[in-house]
Design a protein around this motif. Structure first.
Motif, mmCIF file in Angstrom:
data_model
loop_
_atom_site.group_PDB
_atom_site.id
_atom_site.type_symbol
_atom_site.label_atom_id
_atom_site.label_comp_id
_atom_site.label_asym_id
_atom_site.label_seq_id
_atom_site.Cartn_x
_atom_site.Cartn_y
_atom_site.Cartn_z
ATOM 1 N N LEU A 65 -36.958 -20.249 -24.020
ATOM 2 C CA LEU A 65 -36.331 -20.808 -22.814
ATOM 3 C C LEU A 65 -35.095 -21.647 -23.151
ATOM 4 N N THR A 66 -35.225 -22.521 -24.134
ATOM 5 C CA THR A 66 -34.182 -23.531 -24.407
ATOM 6 C C THR A 66 -33.292 -23.215 -25.600
ATOM 7 N N GLY A 67 -33.757 -22.335 -26.482
ATOM 8 C CA GLY A 67 -33.029 -22.081 -27.718
ATOM 9 C C GLY A 67 -33.288 -23.147 -28.774
ATOM 10 N N ILE A 68 -34.132 -24.124 -28.455
ATOM 11 C CA ILE A 68 -34.423 -25.207 -29.401
ATOM 12 C C ILE A 68 -35.600 -24.797 -30.284
ATOM 13 N N THR A 69 -35.350 -24.762 -31.579
ATOM 14 C CA THR A 69 -36.378 -24.365 -32.541
ATOM 15 C C THR A 69 -36.887 -25.594 -33.292
ATOM 16 N N PRO A 70 -38.087 -25.498 -33.864
ATOM 17 C CA PRO A 70 -38.560 -26.600 -34.719
ATOM 18 C C PRO A 70 -37.567 -26.898 -35.855
ATOM 19 N N GLN A 71 -36.907 -25.855 -36.371
ATOM 20 C CA GLN A 71 -35.924 -26.034 -37.452
ATOM 21 C C GLN A 71 -34.733 -26.864 -36.978
ATOM 22 N N LEU A 72 -34.242 -26.583 -35.761
ATOM 23 C CA LEU A 72 -33.120 -27.340 -35.191
ATOM 24 C C LEU A 72 -33.494 -28.818 -35.077
ATOM 25 N N ILE A 73 -34.696 -29.072 -34.579
ATOM 26 C CA ILE A 73 -35.168 -30.457 -34.437
ATOM 27 C C ILE A 73 -35.292 -31.123 -35.804
ATOM 28 N N GLU A 74 -35.781 -30.361 -36.786
ATOM 29 C CA GLU A 74 -35.920 -30.901 -38.144
ATOM 30 C C GLU A 74 -34.553 -31.297 -38.716
ATOM 31 N N GLU A 75 -33.540 -30.477 -38.430
ATOM 32 C CA GLU A 75 -32.198 -30.730 -38.970
ATOM 33 C C GLU A 75 -31.443 -31.810 -38.189
ATOM 34 N N LYS A 76 -31.529 -31.785 -36.854
ATOM 35 C CA LYS A 76 -30.669 -32.638 -36.038
ATOM 36 C C LYS A 76 -31.410 -33.674 -35.205
ATOM 37 N N GLY A 77 -32.741 -33.594 -35.164
ATOM 38 C CA GLY A 77 -33.503 -34.464 -34.276
ATOM 39 C C GLY A 77 -33.616 -35.900 -34.773
ATOM 40 N N ILE A 78 -33.683 -36.810 -33.807
ATOM 41 C CA ILE A 78 -33.962 -38.218 -34.096
ATOM 42 C C ILE A 78 -35.138 -38.626 -33.207
ATOM 43 N N TYR A 79 -35.787 -39.715 -33.550
ATOM 44 C CA TYR A 79 -36.915 -40.160 -32.730
ATOM 45 C C TYR A 79 -36.410 -40.667 -31.380
ATOM 46 N N PHE A 80 -37.281 -40.588 -30.383
ATOM 47 C CA PHE A 80 -36.947 -40.964 -29.014
ATOM 48 C C PHE A 80 -36.364 -42.376 -28.941
ATOM 49 N N GLU A 81 -36.967 -43.309 -29.658
ATOM 50 C CA GLU A 81 -36.471 -44.692 -29.645
ATOM 51 C C GLU A 81 -35.033 -44.762 -30.162
ATOM 52 N N GLU A 82 -34.737 -43.997 -31.214
ATOM 53 C CA GLU A 82 -33.367 -43.941 -31.749
ATOM 54 C C GLU A 82 -32.421 -43.307 -30.736
ATOM 55 N N ALA A 83 -32.901 -42.291 -30.029
ATOM 56 C CA ALA A 83 -32.082 -41.624 -29.004
ATOM 57 C C ALA A 83 -31.711 -42.617 -27.904
ATOM 58 N N CYS A 84 -32.677 -43.430 -27.487
ATOM 59 C CA CYS A 84 -32.414 -44.452 -26.464
ATOM 60 C C CYS A 84 -31.380 -45.464 -26.956
ATOM 61 N N GLU A 85 -31.481 -45.856 -28.235
ATOM 62 C CA GLU A 85 -30.510 -46.793 -28.825
ATOM 63 C C GLU A 85 -29.119 -46.169 -28.879
ATOM 64 N N LYS A 86 -29.057 -44.904 -29.253
ATOM 65 C CA LYS A 86 -27.781 -44.177 -29.324
ATOM 66 C C LYS A 86 -27.112 -44.148 -27.942
ATOM 67 N N ILE A 87 -27.893 -43.880 -26.905
ATOM 68 C CA ILE A 87 -27.376 -43.850 -25.534
ATOM 69 C C ILE A 87 -26.854 -45.231 -25.141
ATOM 70 N N ARG A 88 -27.627 -46.280 -25.468
ATOM 71 C CA ARG A 88 -27.186 -47.651 -25.167
ATOM 72 C C ARG A 88 -25.859 -47.969 -25.856
ATOM 73 N N ASP A 89 -25.769 -47.611 -27.138
ATOM 74 C CA ASP A 89 -24.567 -47.918 -27.928
ATOM 75 C C ASP A 89 -23.337 -47.159 -27.446
ATOM 76 N N GLU A 90 -23.518 -45.888 -27.081
ATOM 77 C CA GLU A 90 -22.366 -45.050 -26.759
ATOM 78 C C GLU A 90 -21.954 -45.091 -25.292
ATOM 79 N N TYR A 91 -22.904 -45.341 -24.386
ATOM 80 C CA TYR A 91 -22.588 -45.241 -22.951
ATOM 81 C C TYR A 91 -22.755 -46.557 -22.183
ATOM 82 N N HIS A 92 -23.412 -47.552 -22.768
ATOM 83 C CA HIS A 92 -23.703 -48.813 -22.079
ATOM 84 C C HIS A 92 -24.262 -48.541 -20.674
ATOM 85 N N PRO A 93 -25.355 -47.784 -20.601
ATOM 86 C CA PRO A 93 -25.848 -47.259 -19.321
ATOM 87 C C PRO A 93 -26.560 -48.271 -18.436
ATOM 88 N N GLU A 94 -26.919 -49.416 -18.968
ATOM 89 C CA GLU A 94 -27.689 -50.378 -18.169
ATOM 90 C C GLU A 94 -26.893 -50.872 -16.958
#
Length: 178
Positions: A65-94
Motif C-alpha cells: 500500500l505505502t511502499g514502506i519496507t522494513p529495510q527503508l525504516i531500518e535505513e531512514k527511520g527514527i523513533y517517534f519521540e525523535e520525530a516529534c522533536e524534529k518537527i518542533r525544531d524545524e516547524y515550530h508547530p506549537e
C-alpha cells in the motif's frame, strides 16, 4: 498571527481487512509534512519523516500500500519521540494551525503521543481539510483525497499513500479553498 499552516499526512502500520495481529497496535511509520503560507500561497518544506514502529511490524500488505519496507525504516527511520522533536525544531508547530485530510491523522498523532507519554508537537488548532472541502463544495458525503482533487480538476502529484505526497496534495486542496 502566523501565516503558515502545517499540513501532515500519516502512514501507519496496517493489515489486510483491518485485522490487527494480537499484541500489535497501529504505529505511525511515516509523517509526511509540508507548510502552506496563506499569504503567498506557497507550499514548502515537503518531507517524509520515517518512524520506527515500536508496537507493531510492517506487514506485506502495508508495504504494498505505502511502499514502506522494513529495510527503508531500518535505513531512514527514527523513533517517534525523535520525530516529534524534529518537527518542533524545524516547524515550530506549537504556535501554528495544523491540518490533515480527515480525522485519522489528528487522532493517530494524539493517541500515539498519549500512549508513549510524549507531548504532542502540534497545537490544539486542527483543520480537517476533508470537512472544509465538503462544506466548500456543498457536499453531503465525504470523499477521499484523490477524488477530491479530481472534483477540483486537479491531478494527484506523486504517489498515493506516500505521506509527503499526500500531505502536499492535501495542502493544494486547502490552498484552493481558503
Amino acid at each position: 498571527m502566523n501565516n503558515n499552516i502545517i499540513v501532515i499526512d500519516l502512514e501507519a502500520t496496517c493489515w489486510e481487512y483491518d485485522r490487527t495481529p494480537p499484541g500489535q497496535k497501529t504505529d505511525i511509520i511515516e509523517i509526511g509534512i509540508c507548510e502552506l503560507n496563506k499569504s503567498t500561497r506557497a507550499i514548502s518544506g515537503k518531507q517524509s519523516i520515517y518512524v520506527i514502529p515500536e508496537r507493531s511490524k510492517i506487514s506485506n500488505f502495508c508495504t504494498q500500500l505505502t511502499g514502506i519496507t522494513p529495510q527503508l525504516i531500518e535505513e531512514k527511520g527514527i523513533y517517534f519521540e525523535e520525530a516529534c522533536e524534529k518537527i518542533r525544531d524545524e516547524y515550530h508547530p506549537e504556535m501554528l494551525t495544523w491540518a490533515g485530510f480527515g480525522a485519522f491523522d489528528r487522532e493517530q498523532m494524539m493517541q500515539q503521543c498519549d500512549y508513549l507519554g510524549i507531548e504532542n508537537p502540534f497545537s490544539g488548532n486542527y483543520l480537517n481539510i476533508m470537512h472544509l472541502f465538503r462544506n466548500y463544495n456543498g457536499l453531503h458525503k465525504m470523499m477521499g483525497l484523490k477524488r477530491a482533487l479530481k472534483a477540483m480538476n486537479m491531478n494527484f502529484e506523486g504517489h498515493h499513500h506516500s505521506g509527503a505526497d499526500d500531505a502536499y496534495n492535501a495542502a493544494r486542496i486547502l490552498r484552493e479553498i481558503l
